[in-house]
Design a protein around this motif. Structure first.
Motif, PDB file in Angstrom:
ATOM      1  N   THR A  87      -3.637 -10.447  -4.682  1.00 17.78           N
ATOM      2  CA  THR A  87      -3.594 -11.104  -3.370  1.00 17.78           C
ATOM      3  C   THR A  87      -4.735 -10.617  -2.494  1.00 17.78           C
ATOM      4  OG1 THR A  87      -1.171 -11.233  -3.530  1.00 17.78           O
ATOM      5  CG2 THR A  87      -2.157 -11.599  -1.368  1.00 17.78           C
ATOM      6  N   GLU A  88      -4.960  -9.317  -2.461  1.00 22.42           N
ATOM      7  CA  GLU A  88      -6.053  -8.757  -1.665  1.00 22.42           C
ATOM      8  C   GLU A  88      -7.410  -9.234  -2.183  1.00 22.42           C
ATOM      9  OE1 GLU A  88      -3.838  -4.575  -0.345  1.00 22.42           O
ATOM     10  OE2 GLU A  88      -5.139  -4.654  -2.118  1.00 22.42           O
ATOM     11  N   ASN A 131      -2.219  -7.632   4.734  1.00 22.99           N
ATOM     12  CA  ASN A 131      -2.848  -8.880   4.298  1.00 22.99           C
ATOM     13  C   ASN A 131      -2.879  -9.914   5.415  1.00 22.99           C
ATOM     14  OD1 ASN A 131      -3.416  -7.950   1.733  1.00 22.99           O
ATOM     15  ND2 ASN A 131      -1.484  -8.659   0.870  1.00 22.99           N
ATOM     16  N   GLN A 132      -1.860  -9.908   6.266  1.00 18.59           N
ATOM     17  CA  GLN A 132      -1.881 -10.822   7.405  1.00 18.59           C
ATOM     18  C   GLN A 132      -2.974 -10.436   8.397  1.00 18.59           C
ATOM     19  OE1 GLN A 132       1.899 -12.053   9.154  1.00 18.59           O
ATOM     20  NE2 GLN A 132       2.940 -11.345   7.327  1.00 18.59           N
ATOM     21  N   THR A 133      -3.239  -9.134   8.493  1.00 19.10           N
ATOM     22  CA  THR A 133      -4.331  -8.673   9.351  1.00 19.10           C
ATOM     23  C   THR A 133      -5.664  -9.207   8.847  1.00 19.10           C
ATOM     24  OG1 THR A 133      -3.121  -6.649   9.918  1.00 19.10           O
ATOM     25  CG2 THR A 133      -5.503  -6.642  10.284  1.00 19.10           C
ATOM     26  N   LEU A 134      -5.846  -9.195   7.513  1.00 18.93           N
ATOM     27  CA  LEU A 134      -7.070  -9.745   6.938  1.00 18.93           C
ATOM     28  C   LEU A 134      -7.194 -11.233   7.220  1.00 18.93           C
ATOM     29  CD1 LEU A 134      -7.123  -7.993   3.427  1.00 18.93           C
ATOM     30  CD2 LEU A 134      -8.705  -7.585   5.319  1.00 18.93           C
ATOM     31  N   LEU A 135      -6.041 -11.901   7.303  1.00 22.28           N
ATOM     32  CA  LEU A 135      -6.034 -13.350   7.487  1.00 22.28           C
ATOM     33  C   LEU A 135      -5.795 -13.752   8.938  1.00 22.28           C
ATOM     34  CD1 LEU A 135      -3.981 -14.379   4.316  1.00 22.28           C
ATOM     35  CD2 LEU A 135      -6.386 -14.895   4.744  1.00 22.28           C
ATOM     36  N   CYS A 156       4.086 -14.616  -6.497  1.00 16.98           N
ATOM     37  CA  CYS A 156       3.404 -13.319  -6.333  1.00 16.98           C
ATOM     38  C   CYS A 156       2.506 -13.338  -5.105  1.00 16.98           C
ATOM     39  CB  CYS A 156       2.572 -13.001  -7.579  1.00 16.98           C
ATOM     40  SG  CYS A 156       3.528 -12.544  -9.039  1.00 16.98           S
ATOM     41  N   PHE A 157       1.712 -14.414  -4.966  1.00 14.54           N
ATOM     42  CA  PHE A 157       0.817 -14.528  -3.810  1.00 14.54           C
ATOM     43  C   PHE A 157       1.610 -14.683  -2.512  1.00 14.54           C
ATOM     44  CE2 PHE A 157      -2.361 -16.293  -6.980  1.00 14.54           C
ATOM     45  CZ  PHE A 157      -3.160 -15.162  -6.962  1.00 14.54           C
TER      46      PHE A 157
END
Length: 733
Positions: free
Chosen positions: A372-373, A537-541, A527-528
């Motif tokens: 995912t990352e 991951n939400q921070t990245l997005l 999984c994703f």
């Protein structure tokens, strides 16, 4: 005697006259016709003239054949030039620059006669099949191919299966290029590569086989197109899974004349059945799920592309990175990541990985531990590239918020919607009308060539860089709809009553939907989906996905919910995928749950053994116990499942597992790096007593650290007692 002399003299005169007429030396200098010989009916004269005319016909025929051969060779050379131009350079991933095939091609692992086990899991797990004898792709159609068994005639029909992105198309291109360059398979006179994605564009019309070939290969126009088809011909139909033809083998009409017009669908079924050109060679490639469209009785040989072995992965990354030190570092990083080990046999996944590690800083790349990352970083890289190229060209590196708060956000969400809707329909190829239904401007979509690319020019057709990336974008879309409560778009997926549910219940509903899939087509999507729920991951997005205040609480709730599923209430294929989901959630208790799964009495397939072995082998901590006495382990998977014993303190085995994998167990006992301290062997079937003797011999190794050995139900003979006594004496201080 006088009669014989007269006859001979007349024959000589006749021959001389005929020769003059043939050379143009008679009356009219060659313009006169041969004299009618009806008045001279002697048998010997008739025989003589017949022989002369036959000789003339033979000379004319030889001259004609020579001319045809010259033309055929010219056509062949033009066809080879066409294939060289088409396949010498290829696109890696989507769009971008073309690379020379010979420089980037890494040999794939291909086997024959696979698919014995019906594994209803996501196709990416097919890489964990226990591989059979390897075959060279270039040898498939050799005259003395050692692995080929004929079923009928001299035609060969080969089906090559392989998951999306595994390298089937590139293998076909490499095969055709080697032929076109004169390196391999020169016993084949003509090779015609006909991808299904291009054949789909001719779905509506009617064609003869000759017309169909002329459409794709105009080089044939300079000769009678039937002539090449009388030679040794290979048709390559690439991408059966992309076919939009019904391929009704039972009902389609019979066509045996290459001049007879019919639909492309009918031509294909008749070629495959052998009604058309029964002696021709056929090679069909397909994803596993679509291979069953062709009845097995029409296939002479089944092969499968498994992708990269560990050694081939290393070769690939060394080619991708000019800096040897960087290549070595990337390879080392990938080896230690559980998520990557499940997909790194796929060439296109390795390409995505290389793209990310090439363009991200060392600091950022070291933070990537899940798929995912990895895909989030790939999304950011491609979005930044599109923003810089077509938007405001800001100097320096843009941060994630700048990238995703640009006008590209709306486009990304529309692409994510497209990915989800097409995933639901089972499509990996889509057309302009599919994009328009999602509100996508076809011209603007081309800006994101790193995500979604145009694959044909005649009629615009699109695909994502890989099926797994389509699943990733689909997961983003569903998660976005859940957190923004835009659930009308998910009505067919989650049902009408989902609108009133809180976020954590919506997420559970998505989990339930994926687990209910019998084919496993939503496994990687899940999984994703769960991986995106992590706060990091939400921070990245940020900018694409709104932040939720209960994110960390929601993740913990989802972890607890996943623990309610086990081998007793869902299929063990779904259990296997939930283990992967927990790695994407960075769950710390996966090893304990794997142990509980093994003790539940589950019947494992060879793929299961490989997957579980990989998970256990990559554990960062020493495992307390591995108990294999309660699960069923097939012979083909026993050895793989014994490998993790080196990293555990206590192990319990049945004698049949030990019988098949005793060499591995002996090696572990003799290893100075082994953590195994306690071993329990339980008798369940007879085996050669010498196997037990090898075990006792291993216990005398100076590196053996085993402290406790329990044997249950065994009957020892005198030799066993002597060997055991020797072990006990050796262990005394």
């Amino acid at each position: 005697m006088m009669a014989e002399t007269s006859t001979k003299h007349e024959m000589e005169e006749e021959a001389e006259e005929k020769e003059k007429e043939r050379k143009g030396e008679g009356e009219g200098k060659g313009t006169s016709k041969p004299k009618h010989l009806g008045a001279r009916r002697r048998g010997v004269d008739g025989y003589y003239l017949q022989k002369q005319f036959s000789m003339l016909d033979l000379e004319d025929s030889t001259e004609t054949e020579t001319t045809v051969d010259v033309i055929m060779e010219d056509v062949k050379e033009k066809l080879k030039a066409h294939l060289r131009e088409k396949f010498t350079c290829i696109y890696e991933g989507t769009g971008g620059d073309r690379s020379q095939l010979e420089k980037v091609y890494t040999e794939l692992y291909i086997t024959q006669d696979v698919g014995k086990y019906d594994c209803k899991s996501h196709e990416n797990l097919h890489g964990f099949n226990l591989w059979n004898q390897r075959i060279d792709c270039l040898d498939i159609f050799m005259k003395r191919s050692y692995f080929f068994e004929f079923k009928r005639g001299s035609g060969r029909k080969v089906m090559t299966k392989g998951i999306a992105g595994i390298g089937k198309t590139v293998a076909v291109q490499n095969f055709a290029l080697h032929w076109a360059e004169g390196n391999f398979n020169q016993h084949i006179d003509f090779i015609f590569v006909l991808p299904f994605r291009e054949l789909n564009l001719l779905k509506e019309g009617e064609y003869s086989l000759l017309q169909l070939l002329l459409h794709f290969y105009p080089e044939l126009k300079q000769t009678d197109a039937q002539k090449p088809l009388n030679k040794k011909v290979l048709f390559i139909f690439d991408g059966l899974d992309e076919s939009r033809f019904p391929l009704d083998f039972a009902s389609n009409k019979t066509v045996s004349d290459i001049d007879q017009r019919s639909t492309v669908d009918v031509l294909l079924t008749n070629l495959i059945k052998g009604n058309l050109l029964p002696n021709t060679l056929l090679w069909i490639t397909s994803r596993p799920a679509a291979a069953s469209q062709i009845p097995p009785e029409y296939i002479d040989q089944m092969t499968e592309v498994h992708g990269f072995t560990d050694q081939q992965k290393e070769q690939y990354f060394r080619k991708r990175f000019s800096d040897a030190h960087q290549a070595k570092e990337v390879i080392s990083r990938i080896r230690g990541m559980i998520s990557f080990s499940f997909m790194s046999h796929i060439p296109i996944f390795c390409w995505i990985t290389a793209e990310v590690f090439k363009r991200e800083s060392k600091q950022k790349s070291r933070m990537i531990t899940t798929v995912t990352e990895l895909y989030i970083h790939y999304l950011l890289i491609q979005t930044q590239r599109a923003t810089k190229k077509y938007g405001e060209n800001k100097p320096g590196e843009m941060d994630q918020k700048e990238i995703l708060e640009s006008e590209n956000v709306a486009m990304l969400l529309k692409l994510a919607q497209l990915a989800f809707e097409q995933l639901e329909e089972g499509n990996i190829l889509f057309y302009e009308e599919d994009l328009r239904q999602c509100g996508i401007d076809v011209d603007k979509a081309s800006l994101f060539y790193g995500l979604c690319s145009e694959v044909l020019n005649q009629k615009k057709m699109f695909s994502f860089v890989h099926l797994s990336f389509q699943e990733f974008l689909a997961a983003i879309y569903v998660f976005h709809c859940c957190v923004t409560k835009k659930l009308s778009a998910l009505k067919s997926f989650l049902g009408d009553e989902a609108a009133d549910l809180p976020l954590h219940e919506l997420l559970k509903r998505v989990v339930d939907k994926a687990i209910q899939s019998e084919t496993g087509h939503l496994d990687l999507f899940l999984c994703f989906f769960l991986g995106i729920s992590l706060e990091t991951n939400q921070t990245l997005l940020q900018g694409l996905l709104p932040q939720t205040q209960t994110s960390s609480e929601t993740v913990e709730e989802m972890k607890r919910y996943l623990r309610t599923f086990h081998g007793g209430n869902i299929s063990h294929e779904r259990c296997m995928n939930l283990f992967l989901c927990k790695y994407e959630l960075k769950e710390q208790r996966v090893q304990n749950e794997i142990q509980a799964f093994l003790q539940s009495g589950v019947k494992l397939s060879p793929i299961d053994c490989s997957v579980l072995s990989t998970m256990l082998l990559m554990s960062e901590e020493v495992i307390d116990e591995i108990d294999l006495t309660k699960c069923y382990t097939p012979f083909e998977g026993s050895e793989r499942l014994l490998l993790p014993l080196k990293n555990c303190r206590k192990a319990a085995l049945k004698s049949d597992i030990f019988k098949y994998g005793h060499k591995i167990l002996v090696s572990i006992l003799q290893s100075k790096d082994s953590s195994l301290r306690e071993l329990h062997l339980e008798f369940c079937s007879r085996f050669n007593s010498s196997v037990l003797g090898r075990l006792f011999a291993a216990l005398t190794s100076p590196h053996c650290k085993l402290e406790t050995l329990r044997l249950s139900g065994f009957t020892l003979d005198c030799e066993d007692y002597e060997a055991l006594t020797s072990v006990l004496q050796h262990s005394q201080p």
